[in-house]
Design a protein around this motif. Structure first.
Motif, PDB file in Angstrom:
ATOM      1  N   ALA A 102      25.636  17.514  50.292  1.00 30.99           N
ATOM      2  CA  ALA A 102      26.667  17.772  51.027  1.00 30.99           C
ATOM      3  C   ALA A 102      27.711  18.751  50.192  1.00 30.99           C
ATOM      4  O   ALA A 102      28.014  18.273  49.076  1.00 30.99           O
ATOM      5  CB  ALA A 102      27.388  16.805  51.913  1.00 30.99           C
ATOM      6  N   ILE A 103      28.207  19.688  50.801  1.00 30.46           N
ATOM      7  CA  ILE A 103      29.063  20.624  50.228  1.00 30.46           C
ATOM      8  C   ILE A 103      30.188  20.991  50.778  1.00 30.46           C
ATOM      9  O   ILE A 103      30.470  20.947  51.820  1.00 30.46           O
ATOM     10  CB  ILE A 103      28.213  22.201  49.907  1.00 30.46           C
ATOM     11  N   GLY A 104      31.396  21.052  49.773  1.00 25.59           N
ATOM     12  CA  GLY A 104      32.675  21.550  49.989  1.00 25.59           C
ATOM     13  C   GLY A 104      33.713  20.512  50.717  1.00 25.59           C
ATOM     14  O   GLY A 104      33.201  19.412  50.963  1.00 25.59           O
ATOM     15  N   LEU A 105      34.847  20.976  51.065  1.00 18.62           N
ATOM     16  CA  LEU A 105      35.923  20.232  51.673  1.00 18.62           C
ATOM     17  C   LEU A 105      35.299  19.496  53.135  1.00 18.62           C
ATOM     18  O   LEU A 105      35.690  18.345  53.253  1.00 18.62           O
ATOM     19  CB  LEU A 105      37.030  20.971  52.242  1.00 18.62           C
ATOM     20  N   PRO A 106      34.422  20.017  53.743  1.00 19.03           N
ATOM     21  CA  PRO A 106      33.947  19.155  54.949  1.00 19.03           C
ATOM     22  C   PRO A 106      32.741  18.390  54.721  1.00 19.03           C
ATOM     23  O   PRO A 106      32.193  18.152  55.654  1.00 19.03           O
ATOM     24  CB  PRO A 106      33.851  20.360  56.345  1.00 19.03           C
ATOM     25  N   GLN A 107      32.241  18.608  53.730  1.00 22.31           N
ATOM     26  CA  GLN A 107      30.954  18.346  53.240  1.00 22.31           C
ATOM     27  C   GLN A 107      29.686  18.389  54.342  1.00 22.31           C
ATOM     28  O   GLN A 107      29.226  17.477  54.684  1.00 22.31           O
ATOM     29  CB  GLN A 107      31.140  16.606  53.303  1.00 22.31           C
ATOM     30  N   PHE A 108      29.663  19.896  54.531  1.00 18.46           N
ATOM     31  CA  PHE A 108      28.551  20.161  55.292  1.00 18.46           C
ATOM     32  C   PHE A 108      27.145  20.089  54.470  1.00 18.46           C
ATOM     33  O   PHE A 108      26.764  20.408  53.288  1.00 18.46           O
ATOM     34  CB  PHE A 108      28.613  21.720  55.659  1.00 18.46           C
ATOM     35  N   MET A 109      26.282  19.851  54.993  1.00 20.98           N
ATOM     36  CA  MET A 109      24.533  20.065  54.417  1.00 20.98           C
ATOM     37  C   MET A 109      24.384  21.536  54.508  1.00 20.98           C
ATOM     38  O   MET A 109      25.016  22.073  55.491  1.00 20.98           O
ATOM     39  CB  MET A 109      23.699  19.079  55.417  1.00 20.98           C
ATOM     40  N   PRO A 110      23.423  21.714  53.915  1.00 20.58           N
ATOM     41  CA  PRO A 110      23.216  23.410  53.640  1.00 20.58           C
ATOM     42  C   PRO A 110      22.764  23.749  55.046  1.00 20.58           C
ATOM     43  O   PRO A 110      23.170  25.036  55.422  1.00 20.58           O
ATOM     44  CB  PRO A 110      22.042  23.477  52.737  1.00 20.58           C
ATOM     45  N   SER A 111      21.969  22.933  55.877  1.00 14.40           N
ATOM     46  CA  SER A 111      21.671  23.372  57.238  1.00 14.40           C
ATOM     47  C   SER A 111      22.687  23.627  58.243  1.00 14.40           C
ATOM     48  O   SER A 111      22.875  24.537  58.953  1.00 14.40           O
ATOM     49  CB  SER A 111      20.494  22.553  57.732  1.00 14.40           C
ATOM     50  N   SER A 112      23.932  22.882  57.966  1.00 14.06           N
ATOM     51  CA  SER A 112      24.974  22.998  58.641  1.00 14.06           C
ATOM     52  C   SER A 112      25.855  24.113  58.179  1.00 14.06           C
ATOM     53  O   SER A 112      26.398  25.044  59.284  1.00 14.06           O
ATOM     54  CB  SER A 112      25.844  21.602  58.618  1.00 14.06           C
ATOM     55  N   ILE A 113      25.898  24.611  56.987  1.00 13.12           N
ATOM     56  CA  ILE A 113      26.302  25.835  56.513  1.00 13.12           C
ATOM     57  C   ILE A 113      25.809  26.823  57.206  1.00 13.12           C
ATOM     58  O   ILE A 113      26.658  27.688  57.921  1.00 13.12           O
ATOM     59  CB  ILE A 113      26.506  25.865  54.988  1.00 13.12           C
ATOM     60  N   MET A 114      24.500  27.066  57.183  1.00 18.54           N
ATOM     61  CA  MET A 114      23.612  28.183  57.740  1.00 18.54           C
ATOM     62  C   MET A 114      24.023  28.126  59.474  1.00 18.54           C
ATOM     63  O   MET A 114      24.104  29.508  59.925  1.00 18.54           O
ATOM     64  CB  MET A 114      22.474  28.032  57.529  1.00 18.54           C
ATOM     65  N   LYS A 115      24.118  27.169  60.048  1.00 16.10           N
ATOM     66  CA  LYS A 115      24.317  27.136  61.512  1.00 16.10           C
ATOM     67  C   LYS A 115      25.652  27.104  61.987  1.00 16.10           C
ATOM     68  O   LYS A 115      25.931  27.825  63.145  1.00 16.10           O
ATOM     69  CB  LYS A 115      23.624  25.961  61.952  1.00 16.10           C
ATOM     70  N   TYR A 116      26.863  26.517  61.482  1.00 16.17           N
ATOM     71  CA  TYR A 116      27.768  26.180  61.948  1.00 16.17           C
ATOM     72  C   TYR A 116      29.253  26.686  61.124  1.00 16.17           C
ATOM     73  O   TYR A 116      30.338  26.844  61.984  1.00 16.17           O
ATOM     74  CB  TYR A 116      27.944  24.515  62.434  1.00 16.17           C
ATOM     75  N   ILE A 144      24.770  33.207  45.086  1.00 16.83           N
ATOM     76  CA  ILE A 144      25.435  32.235  44.311  1.00 16.83           C
ATOM     77  C   ILE A 144      24.288  31.767  43.445  1.00 16.83           C
ATOM     78  O   ILE A 144      23.177  31.746  44.062  1.00 16.83           O
ATOM     79  CB  ILE A 144      25.940  30.837  45.277  1.00 16.83           C
ATOM     80  N   ASP A 145      24.552  31.455  42.152  1.00 18.93           N
ATOM     81  CA  ASP A 145      23.570  30.864  41.483  1.00 18.93           C
ATOM     82  C   ASP A 145      23.304  29.514  42.137  1.00 18.93           C
ATOM     83  O   ASP A 145      24.217  28.442  42.013  1.00 18.93           O
ATOM     84  CB  ASP A 145      23.762  30.636  39.956  1.00 18.93           C
ATOM     85  N   PRO A 146      22.218  28.977  42.706  1.00 22.98           N
ATOM     86  CA  PRO A 146      22.044  27.912  43.275  1.00 22.98           C
ATOM     87  C   PRO A 146      22.055  26.488  42.414  1.00 22.98           C
ATOM     88  O   PRO A 146      22.723  25.436  42.708  1.00 22.98           O
ATOM     89  CB  PRO A 146      20.477  27.934  43.744  1.00 22.98           C
ATOM     90  N   LEU A 147      22.122  26.948  40.830  1.00 21.16           N
ATOM     91  CA  LEU A 147      22.403  25.753  39.941  1.00 21.16           C
ATOM     92  C   LEU A 147      23.827  25.516  39.892  1.00 21.16           C
ATOM     93  O   LEU A 147      24.331  24.386  39.398  1.00 21.16           O
ATOM     94  CB  LEU A 147      21.706  25.943  38.736  1.00 21.16           C
ATOM     95  N   THR A 148      24.746  26.455  40.517  1.00 16.78           N
ATOM     96  CA  THR A 148      26.226  25.977  40.397  1.00 16.78           C
ATOM     97  C   THR A 148      26.853  25.287  41.481  1.00 16.78           C
ATOM     98  O   THR A 148      27.740  25.041  41.672  1.00 16.78           O
ATOM     99  CB  THR A 148      27.010  27.259  40.143  1.00 16.78           C
ATOM    100  N   LEU A 149      26.176  25.146  42.521  1.00 14.62           N
ATOM    101  CA  LEU A 149      26.415  24.437  43.842  1.00 14.62           C
ATOM    102  C   LEU A 149      26.558  23.094  43.513  1.00 14.62           C
ATOM    103  O   LEU A 149      25.581  22.375  43.067  1.00 14.62           O
ATOM    104  CB  LEU A 149      25.280  24.768  44.886  1.00 14.62           C
ATOM    105  N   LEU A 150      27.651  22.503  43.580  1.00 16.51           N
ATOM    106  CA  LEU A 150      27.828  21.025  43.310  1.00 16.51           C
ATOM    107  C   LEU A 150      28.343  20.291  44.650  1.00 16.51           C
ATOM    108  O   LEU A 150      28.906  21.006  45.528  1.00 16.51           O
ATOM    109  CB  LEU A 150      29.198  20.897  42.398  1.00 16.51           C
ATOM    110  N   GLY A 151      28.050  19.094  45.065  1.00 15.81           N
ATOM    111  CA  GLY A 151      28.332  18.497  46.085  1.00 15.81           C
ATOM    112  C   GLY A 151      28.073  16.909  46.057  1.00 15.81           C
ATOM    113  O   GLY A 151      28.171  16.393  44.926  1.00 15.81           O
ATOM    114  N   SER A 152      27.665  16.225  47.011  1.00 18.35           N
ATOM    115  CA  SER A 152      27.699  14.678  47.092  1.00 18.35           C
ATOM    116  C   SER A 152      26.347  14.289  46.622  1.00 18.35           C
ATOM    117  O   SER A 152      25.387  15.320  46.505  1.00 18.35           O
ATOM    118  CB  SER A 152      27.925  14.369  48.643  1.00 18.35           C
ATOM    119  N   TYR A 153      26.063  13.239  46.395  1.00 19.07           N
ATOM    120  CA  TYR A 153      24.826  12.700  45.836  1.00 19.07           C
ATOM    121  C   TYR A 153      23.482  13.080  46.895  1.00 19.07           C
ATOM    122  O   TYR A 153      22.313  12.967  46.545  1.00 19.07           O
ATOM    123  CB  TYR A 153      24.717  11.186  45.708  1.00 19.07           C
ATOM    124  N   ALA A 154      23.983  13.291  48.144  1.00 25.29           N
ATOM    125  CA  ALA A 154      23.074  13.812  49.224  1.00 25.29           C
ATOM    126  C   ALA A 154      22.923  15.216  49.644  1.00 25.29           C
ATOM    127  O   ALA A 154      22.064  15.697  50.487  1.00 25.29           O
ATOM    128  CB  ALA A 154      23.230  12.971  50.674  1.00 25.29           C
TER     129      ALA A 154
END
Length: 384
Positions: free
Chosen positions: A234-248, A222-232
Motif C-alpha cells: 500500500a502506498i502514500g498517505l491514504p495507503q492505496f493499493m496500486p489498483s486503487s490508485i489506478m481506479k480511484y 516513476i522508477d518502480p523500485l523507488t516506490l515505497l509502501g507497506s509490507y502489503a
C-alpha cells in the motif's frame, strides 16, 4: 533510538548507561524508572559521563530482503510475458527489473493468520488510534488542509472528519507510510504467498496489484523500485493499493499529476472519491453508527455476520430485541455490528450505509469505528 556509549568502565557509568537506554527506549512509557533516576541519567549525559555516539542515518528500507532468482520461475516468466504482450512493456527491461527484486520474508510472516484462540478486543484496538499523539497530529493536519477538506466535502459529500479519520488511522497523517519496496513486497506475495486455504486467491490478487504497480509507475514516469509502501504494497498517505490508485486516485491539487505520497490534497480528494465509489451517500445523516442494547432472548443474533451492507429495517431489528437510546431514522436500512471486548461485555451498534462504505477501505468493524471515533476526537480537539 539514539545509542549512548560510556566513556568510563566505572560501575556508576555502566549503571547510568543502562538507565539512560531504558529512558530513551520506546517502551519507556511503561517502565518503572523513578523521576529521580531519570533526572540523574539526564544530568550525567549533560556532564559528559555518557557521551552520545555519532548518529546513523535511518535505513531507507524497512525489510530484510534476499535474492531469489524469480526470473527463472516459470510462473514469473509467464507473468512477464503477459505484461509485455498485453501492455507493451519491453521484455528485456522487465527481465532486468525482476533481477533486482528481492524476496521479503517479513511480508510472508505478516500475512500468516493470527494464532487461533486469541479473543478480539475492541477497547485495546481503539486505544491504539484514539490517543493524544494521533489526535494532535490530526488537528494540525486539518488546520493545514482545511481548504482541501472543505472542498472535498462540497464535491463528494464526505465530511472532513471521516477523511481525517481515515488518513490518521492509516498513516498518522503521513508519518508512517511504510518503507518496504513495493515491488519486493508485491512480487513476494504474488509468487511466494504462505500456505493457507486462500493461497491461490491471494496470489492472484497480489499478481494483479503487481501488474497495476508497474502500470502506475510507467504512467507517472516513476522508477518502480523507488516506490515505497507497506509490507502489503500500500502506498502514500491514504495507503492505496496500486489498483486503487489506478481506479480511484484523483488530481485534487490541480497540478495534472496524482501524487499520494507527497500531495495532501490528492490524498484527501482520493479518499473521498474512493468512499463515494464504494457507496457513500452524501444525503445520509451525519451519525452513521448508533450504540444499542440487546435483549436476553438473543433473537437478534440472526442479524450478526450478515455481510458488509445495511440490509435490515429498524422495525425488524427492534422486534428482535435491539433498542437504542438515540432515535435512528426510520426510513433507512441498518446492519447490526458487534465489537467484542475479550472477556468483557461485547458492544453493539446499528450501522448505516455509510459505515459500511468505510469498511470497503478495510473490511473490519473495528477499523470503521476507529475512523469514526478518531475523526470525532480530532474535530472536538480542533474546536477547543
Amino acid at each position: 533510538m539514539r545509542r549512548f556509549l560510556p566513556t568510563t568502565t566505572s560501575t556508576t557509568s555502566a549503571f547510568l548507561l543502562s538507565l539512560l537506554l531504558a529512558v530513551t527506549a520506546q517502551a519507556a512509557e511503561n517502565s518503572q524508572i523513578s523521576a529521580a533516576d531519570r533526572a540523574r541519567a539526564i544530568q550525567a549525559a549533560k556532564q559528559g559521563a555518557i557521551k552520545p555516539a555519532a548518529k546513523k542515518a535511518p535505513a531507507r528500507f524497512d525489510f530484510e530482503g534476499e535474492f531469489v532468482n524469480y526470473a527463472s520461475w516459470p510462473e514469473v516468466r509467464s507473468f512477464l510475458d503477459e505484461m509485455a504482450s498485453r501492455h507493451g512493456f519491453d521484455r528485456a527491461e522487465l527481465d532486468a527489473l525482476i533481477g533486482k527484486v528481492r524476496y521479503v520474508d517479513t511480508t510472508v510472516q505478516l500475512m500468516k493468520p493470527a494464532p487461533p484462540g486469541k479473543p478480539k478486543n475492541w477497547q485495546a484496538y481503539s486505544a491504539r488510534f484514539i490517543e493524544p499523539v494521533r489526535i494532535n497530529a490530526g488537528v494540525k493536519f486539518w488546520q493545514e488542509n482545511a481548504e482541501a477538506l472543505a472542498r472535498a466535502e462540497r464535491e463528494y459529500g464526505v465530511p472532513a472528519n471521516i477523511i481525517v479519520g481515515i488518513i490518521g488511522v492509516e498513516t498518522v497523517y503521513g508519518r508512517n507510510t511504510g518503507r518496504f519496496r513495493v515491488l519486493d513486497a508485491l512480487t513476494t506475495l504474488a509468487f511466494s504467498y504462505p500456505e493457507s486455504p486462500t493461497r491461490a486467491a491471494r496470489m492472484a490478487y497480489f499478481k494483479g496489484e503487481l501488474e497495476n504497480a508497474l502500470l502506475f509507475a510507467r504512467k507517472d514516469g516513476i522508477d518502480p523500485l523507488t516506490l515505497l509502501g507497506s509490507y502489503a504494497g500500500a502506498i502514500g498517505l491514504p495507503q492505496f493499493m496500486p489498483s486503487s490508485i489506478m481506479k480511484y486516485a484523483v488530481d485534487f491539487d490541480g497540478d495534472s499529476h496524482i501524487d499520494l505520497r507527497n500531495s495532501t490534497a490528492d490524498a484527501i480528494g482520493s479518499v473521498a472519491h474512493f468512499l463515494v465509489e464504494h457507496g457513500w451517500k452524501r444525503d445520509d445523516p451525519a451519525t452513521i453508527a448508533y450504540p444499542v442494547t440487546v435483549s436476553p432472548s438473543r433473537v437478534w443474533e440472526k442479524f450478526l455476520g450478515a455481510g458488509l451492507a445495511a440490509k435490515f429495517t429498524l422495525a425488524e431489528l427492534q422486534q428482535a430485541g435491539v433498542s437504542s437510546v438515540a432515535a435512528p431514522p426510520q426510513n433507512m436500512l441498518y446492519g447490526l455490528i458487534d465489537l467484542q471486548n475479550g472477556s468483557e461485555a461485547t458492544e453493539y451498534s446499528l450501522a448505516s450505509n455509510n459505515f459500511f462504505a468505510i469498511t470497503q477501505y478495510n473490511r473490519s468493524y473495528f477499523y470503521a469505528m476507529s475512523v469514526i471515533d478518531l475523526g470525532k476526537a480530532v474535530s472536538e480537539a480542533r474546536a477547543r
